[in-house]
Design a protein around this motif. Structure first.
Motif, mmCIF file in Angstrom:
data_model
loop_
_atom_site.group_PDB
_atom_site.id
_atom_site.type_symbol
_atom_site.label_atom_id
_atom_site.label_comp_id
_atom_site.label_asym_id
_atom_site.label_seq_id
_atom_site.Cartn_x
_atom_site.Cartn_y
_atom_site.Cartn_z
ATOM 1 N N LYS A 1 -8.528 -6.965 -4.769
ATOM 2 C CA LYS A 1 -9.903 -6.663 -5.163
ATOM 3 C C LYS A 1 -10.389 -7.614 -6.245
ATOM 4 O O LYS A 1 -11.493 -8.175 -6.153
ATOM 5 N N GLU B 1 -10.043 -4.736 1.367
ATOM 6 C CA GLU B 1 -9.004 -4.776 0.334
ATOM 7 C C GLU B 1 -7.614 -4.581 0.944
ATOM 8 O O GLU B 1 -6.661 -5.280 0.579
ATOM 9 N N LEU B 2 -7.508 -3.665 1.890
ATOM 10 C CA LEU B 2 -6.223 -3.406 2.530
ATOM 11 C C LEU B 2 -5.755 -4.613 3.331
ATOM 12 O O LEU B 2 -4.574 -4.975 3.302
ATOM 13 N N SER C 1 -4.527 2.870 -5.964
ATOM 14 C CA SER C 1 -4.296 1.468 -5.621
ATOM 15 C C SER C 1 -3.034 0.929 -6.286
ATOM 16 O O SER C 1 -2.766 1.203 -7.464
ATOM 17 N N THR C 2 -2.287 0.151 -5.549
ATOM 18 C CA THR C 2 -1.130 -0.543 -6.094
ATOM 19 C C THR C 2 -1.584 -1.792 -6.848
ATOM 20 O O THR C 2 -2.755 -2.182 -6.799
ATOM 21 N N LYS D 1 -13.122 -1.200 0.933
ATOM 22 C CA LYS D 1 -11.759 -0.687 0.866
ATOM 23 C C LYS D 1 -10.924 -1.203 2.033
ATOM 24 O O LYS D 1 -9.754 -1.577 1.858
ATOM 25 N N SER E 1 -0.808 -4.760 -6.011
ATOM 26 C CA SER E 1 -1.205 -5.713 -4.962
ATOM 27 C C SER E 1 -2.639 -5.463 -4.514
ATOM 28 O O SER E 1 -3.411 -6.407 -4.305
ATOM 29 N N GLN E 2 -3.016 -4.201 -4.353
ATOM 30 C CA GLN E 2 -4.391 -3.877 -3.970
ATOM 31 C C GLN E 2 -5.374 -4.267 -5.063
ATOM 32 O O GLN E 2 -6.460 -4.785 -4.781
ATOM 33 N N GLN E 3 -5.015 -3.996 -6.306
ATOM 34 C CA GLN E 3 -5.902 -4.364 -7.410
ATOM 35 C C GLN E 3 -6.085 -5.871 -7.482
ATOM 36 O O GLN E 3 -7.190 -6.360 -7.754
ATOM 37 N N VAL F 1 0.856 -1.190 0.000
ATOM 38 C CA VAL F 1 0.000 0.000 0.000
ATOM 39 C C VAL F 1 0.887 1.233 0.000
ATOM 40 O O VAL F 1 1.869 1.304 0.737
ATOM 41 N N THR G 1 -4.583 -7.223 0.937
ATOM 42 C CA THR G 1 -3.323 -6.792 0.324
ATOM 43 C C THR G 1 -2.140 -7.146 1.201
ATOM 44 O O THR G 1 -1.121 -7.687 0.724
#
Length: 240
Positions: free
Chosen positions: A131, A147-148, A123-124, A144, A126-128, A96, A151
């Motif tokens: 998700k 998602e974190l 979003s990085t 959200k 990794s975040q994408q 993140v 991640t």
């Protein structure tokens, strides 16, 4: 009366405890699924399933275009282009980038105040991936936050190479096109490993709105301009 208040308070406490246990069990289940990614290539994702359901509302026989290819069979040009486009600091962060999220939020606030429609995401990769794999495209604080959490699970368990491999194989590149191999064949009639720099840059430029660009034939003035910019940046990124 005091007994009634005590009973209600106890019930609330029990309900809160059960909710917490349920939340922790859910996170544990997700962590187990993340662990399986170290030894298993997923055949689908939450986004792929949602897209297929939508397509089948219009055509019951609809199918997605998708074929898994291992990391070493994906063009290095595409790896560089996607990192340059989506997450230039991919190999250095822990999943993140809070400063990028802050800048995107401030930009989007200004756009909303001015009546503009363009939005930025902080979003990085990794975040994408988190998700795409497990969540929906809904916009809520709960989504959200989840998602974190996912991640950081991905970053704790998987290498950067594996995260990028998963991302490139599951990313959406058209209304029914998912993954680098299907995208290479759909737009350029070639394999993911044979993509040239210009082709890779064009695909990377499509990522923010792949279904729209698919309907435009994968070739618009903006895509060409954006691809040219990415080709200049590709040489400066590090690939895991």
């Amino acid at each position: 009366m005091a007994i009634r208040h005590w009973s209600m308070g106890k019930l609330v406490g029990v309900a809160s405890l059960l909710a917490l246990i349920g939340f922790l069990l859910y996170q544990f289940g997700l962590f187990v699924m993340v662990l399986t990614l170290t030894v298993r290539d997923p055949s689908s994702s939450a986004f792929m399933k949602a897209s297929l359901n939508t397509l089948r509302q219009a055509d019951a026989q609809a199918e997605l275009k998708h074929e898994w290819v291992p990391y070493d069979r994906i063009s290095t040009h595409l790896k560089r282009a996607v990192i340059a486009s989506e997450d230039a600091n991919f190999t250095n962060h822990d999943g993140v980038e809070w400063e990028a999220i802050k800048r995107a939020w401030q930009y989007n606030q200004r756009q909303a105040e001015q009546g503009g429609e363009r939005r930025r995401g902080g979003s990085t990769i990794s975040q994408q991936l988190a998700k795409n794999l497990f969540l929906s495209d809904s916009r809520s604080y709960w989504r959200k936050g989840q998602e974190l959490i996912i991640t950081y699970m991905l970053e704790a368990v998987l290498s950067k190479e594996r995260i990028l491999e998963l991302y490139l194989n599951l990313a959406q590149w058209g209304e029914d096109v998912f993954g680098a191999q299907a995208a290479a064949r759909h737009y350029f009639r070639t394999d993911a490993g044979k993509l040239g720099a210009a082709q890779a840059a064009r695909l990377a430029a499509m990522l923010p709105n792949p279904a729209f660009y698919d309907r435009q034939g994968g070739n618009t003035a903006y895509l060409r301009q954006r691809a040219n910019t990415l080709m200049q940046r590709m040489r400066m990124v590090t690939v895991p």
